[in-house]
Design a protein around this motif. Structure first.
Motif, PDB file in Angstrom:
ATOM      1  N   THR A  60       0.849  -1.191   0.000  1.00  0.00           N
ATOM      2  CA  THR A  60       0.000   0.000   0.000  1.00  0.00           C
ATOM      3  C   THR A  60       0.880   1.235   0.000  1.00  0.00           C
ATOM      4  O   THR A  60       2.021   1.205   0.479  1.00  0.00           O
ATOM      5  N   ALA A  61       0.347   2.313  -0.539  1.00  0.00           N
ATOM      6  CA  ALA A  61       1.103   3.561  -0.582  1.00  0.00           C
ATOM      7  C   ALA A  61       0.138   4.732  -0.673  1.00  0.00           C
ATOM      8  O   ALA A  61      -1.021   4.593  -1.093  1.00  0.00           O
ATOM      9  N   ILE A  62       0.614   5.890  -0.272  1.00  0.00           N
ATOM     10  CA  ILE A  62      -0.147   7.140  -0.359  1.00  0.00           C
ATOM     11  C   ILE A  62       0.459   7.976  -1.477  1.00  0.00           C
ATOM     12  O   ILE A  62       1.674   8.181  -1.533  1.00  0.00           O
ATOM     13  N   ILE A  63      -0.403   8.442  -2.380  1.00  0.00           N
ATOM     14  CA  ILE A  63       0.081   9.290  -3.465  1.00  0.00           C
ATOM     15  C   ILE A  63      -0.165  10.756  -3.103  1.00  0.00           C
ATOM     16  O   ILE A  63      -1.068  11.083  -2.332  1.00  0.00           O
ATOM     17  N   ASN A  64       0.666  11.606  -3.655  1.00  0.00           N
ATOM     18  CA  ASN A  64       0.525  13.042  -3.415  1.00  0.00           C
ATOM     19  C   ASN A  64      -0.597  13.592  -4.285  1.00  0.00           C
ATOM     20  O   ASN A  64      -0.367  14.287  -5.283  1.00  0.00           O
ATOM     21  N   ALA A  65      -1.819  13.267  -3.904  1.00  0.00           N
ATOM     22  CA  ALA A  65      -2.984  13.712  -4.668  1.00  0.00           C
ATOM     23  C   ALA A  65      -4.228  13.598  -3.795  1.00  0.00           C
ATOM     24  O   ALA A  65      -4.222  12.893  -2.775  1.00  0.00           O
ATOM     25  N   LYS A  66      -5.270  14.290  -4.179  1.00  0.00           N
ATOM     26  CA  LYS A  66      -6.564  14.156  -3.511  1.00  0.00           C
ATOM     27  C   LYS A  66      -7.658  14.451  -4.516  1.00  0.00           C
ATOM     28  O   LYS A  66      -7.443  15.121  -5.545  1.00  0.00           O
ATOM     29  N   TYR A  67      -8.837  13.920  -4.215  1.00  0.00           N
ATOM     30  CA  TYR A  67      -9.979  14.148  -5.100  1.00  0.00           C
ATOM     31  C   TYR A  67     -10.555  15.534  -4.852  1.00  0.00           C
ATOM     32  O   TYR A  67     -10.597  16.031  -3.712  1.00  0.00           O
ATOM     33  N   GLY A  68     -10.996  16.152  -5.937  1.00  0.00           N
ATOM     34  CA  GLY A  68     -11.627  17.464  -5.813  1.00  0.00           C
ATOM     35  C   GLY A  68     -12.330  17.839  -7.098  1.00  0.00           C
ATOM     36  O   GLY A  68     -12.079  17.259  -8.159  1.00  0.00           O
ATOM     37  N   THR A  69     -13.246  18.776  -7.005  1.00  0.00           N
ATOM     38  CA  THR A  69     -13.930  19.315  -8.184  1.00  0.00           C
ATOM     39  C   THR A  69     -13.514  20.762  -8.380  1.00  0.00           C
ATOM     40  O   THR A  69     -13.176  21.460  -7.422  1.00  0.00           O
ATOM     41  N   LEU A  70     -13.535  21.172  -9.610  1.00  0.00           N
ATOM     42  CA  LEU A  70     -13.179  22.553  -9.941  1.00  0.00           C
ATOM     43  C   LEU A  70     -14.356  23.209 -10.638  1.00  0.00           C
ATOM     44  O   LEU A  70     -14.990  22.614 -11.507  1.00  0.00           O
ATOM     45  N   THR A  71     -14.672  24.437 -10.239  1.00  0.00           N
ATOM     46  CA  THR A  71     -15.686  25.226 -10.934  1.00  0.00           C
ATOM     47  C   THR A  71     -14.971  26.153 -11.900  1.00  0.00           C
ATOM     48  O   THR A  71     -14.124  26.968 -11.489  1.00  0.00           O
ATOM     49  N   VAL A  72     -15.306  25.998 -13.178  1.00  0.00           N
ATOM     50  CA  VAL A  72     -14.604  26.731 -14.226  1.00  0.00           C
ATOM     51  C   VAL A  72     -15.467  27.925 -14.656  1.00  0.00           C
ATOM     52  O   VAL A  72     -16.652  27.756 -14.985  1.00  0.00           O
ATOM     53  N   ARG A  73     -14.886  29.110 -14.625  1.00  0.00           N
ATOM     54  CA  ARG A  73     -15.596  30.340 -15.016  1.00  0.00           C
ATOM     55  C   ARG A  73     -14.887  31.004 -16.183  1.00  0.00           C
ATOM     56  O   ARG A  73     -13.676  30.844 -16.359  1.00  0.00           O
ATOM     57  N   ASP A  74     -15.672  31.749 -16.959  1.00  0.00           N
ATOM     58  CA  ASP A  74     -15.102  32.406 -18.136  1.00  0.00           C
ATOM     59  C   ASP A  74     -14.702  33.835 -17.804  1.00  0.00           C
ATOM     60  O   ASP A  74     -14.678  34.238 -16.630  1.00  0.00           O
ATOM     61  N   ALA A  75     -14.407  34.584 -18.846  1.00  0.00           N
ATOM     62  CA  ALA A  75     -13.922  35.950 -18.652  1.00  0.00           C
ATOM     63  C   ALA A  75     -14.963  36.859 -18.006  1.00  0.00           C
ATOM     64  O   ALA A  75     -14.609  37.863 -17.388  1.00  0.00           O
ATOM     65  N   LEU A  76     -16.225  36.517 -18.143  1.00  0.00           N
ATOM     66  CA  LEU A  76     -17.283  37.323 -17.524  1.00  0.00           C
ATOM     67  C   LEU A  76     -17.612  36.844 -16.117  1.00  0.00           C
ATOM     68  O   LEU A  76     -18.520  37.379 -15.479  1.00  0.00           O
ATOM     69  N   GLY A  77     -16.916  35.816 -15.660  1.00  0.00           N
ATOM     70  CA  GLY A  77     -17.139  35.306 -14.311  1.00  0.00           C
ATOM     71  C   GLY A  77     -18.286  34.336 -14.212  1.00  0.00           C
ATOM     72  O   GLY A  77     -18.691  33.961 -13.098  1.00  0.00           O
TER      73      GLY A  77
END
Length: 297
Positions: free
Chosen positions: A207-224
């Motif tokens: 077993t091992a731990i990787i340097n990562a985690k789960y996450g979501t990103l909210t992507v916005r455009d130039a107008l926000g």
């Protein structure tokens, strides 16, 4: 009676001339072997009596003539075969001087079960005259010799991977890995993740731990505004992670490296901003049309 190479007290070889009365009787005897130390011994190989070979350790003689007796000895050296797989240790033993010994590893890979095997990696020897060809060692026994048959223990290893916050990611099957080999990173899909600490393979299940985690990103455009239903690229150092946004502009859960600077690459204008811009243009057109139409009437 003349004796050559006669052994006295199992320690000293002498040659002697013994005047004996005619008609007297003599009994010649010999030890079968003499250990000389340092893994070397002599083995008795018979007598040469007046140039005639006699294979015996006890020879009665009636002295009715002159006898010249030569004791014949053959030197032997010890061969020690050290074999961790215990396949060829039976070749250890005494070999006469200048004999040729052939040591062949007939099974270079030995499967031990439970995802473990031994793989032949070569010979080590203190012999001075030898030839190695693939899995065969041929040597000359001109001294006491030790042969070490080297094996590498390998595991058909798997690696259970977890994020830095303890969430199970996947099990990575590494294939056959040498015992003690260090693993510092793993590939999941097209992305390579570093391990939090290097892992030494010492068994099948790891077993091992990787340097990562789960996450979501909210992507916005130039107008926000959120960018919906769009494939985006998250560039982390020199690697790219693909994601798709939902109606709220959020990606699915992505396994994101924690020790890398990540940048989202997305269209500058999203569908919502395009819709608003088109709506404004349409409203301007309607208002413009209405104003000009009222002036005309």
């Amino acid at each position: 009676l003349i004796l050559n190479d006669y052994l006295v007290d199992n320690r000293v070889f002498v040659s002697a001339s013994l005047p004996l009365p005619i008609g007297s009787r003599a009994l010649l005897t010999s030890s079968t072997e003499v250990y000389l130390g340092n893994n070397t011994l002599l083995r008795f190989n018979g007598l040469l009596v007046n140039n005639e070979y006699v294979n015996t350790t006890e020879l009665p003689l009636t002295i009715n003539q002159t006898y010249v007796v030569n004791y014949i000895w053959v030197k032997y050296y010890r061969l020690q075969v050290i074999d961790g797989a215990n396949l060829l240790t039976n070749l250890s033993g005494w070999y006469n001087e200048d004999s040729i010994v052939n040591i062949t590893v007939s099974r270079p890979v030995i499967y031990l079960g439970n995802g473990t095997r031994l793989v032949f990696t070569g010979f080590i020897t203190n012999a001075t005259h030898y030839v190695i060809t693939n899995d065969t060692l041929i040597l000359l026994m001109d001294r006491p010799i030790t042969v070490i048959i080297n094996w590498s223990r390998e595991y058909n290893a798997s690696l259970g991977l977890y994020t830095v916050n303890g969430v199970y990611v996947t099990t990575k099957y590494l294939g056959w890995i040498m015992n003690g080999e260090e693993v510092t990173n793993v590939s999941i899909g097209s992305v390579t993740y570093g391990l939090r600490t290097p892992l030494l393979i010492t068994g099948v299940n790891n077993t091992a731990i990787i340097n990562a985690k789960y996450g979501t990103l909210t992507v916005r455009d130039a107008l926000g505004l959120p960018i919906p239903f769009t494939q985006v690229i998250i560039k982390c150092n020199d690697q790219e992670i693909m994601g798709v946004t939902n109606a709220y502009g959020a990606t699915q859960e992505l396994l994101i490296p924690t020790n890398a600077k990540c940048v989202v690459k997305a269209p500058p204008i999203g569908y919502y901003s395009i819709a608003i811009i088109l709506t404004i243009i349409l409203l301007i057109a309607i208002i413009y049309y209405a104003l000009h139409h009222s002036k005309a009437t």
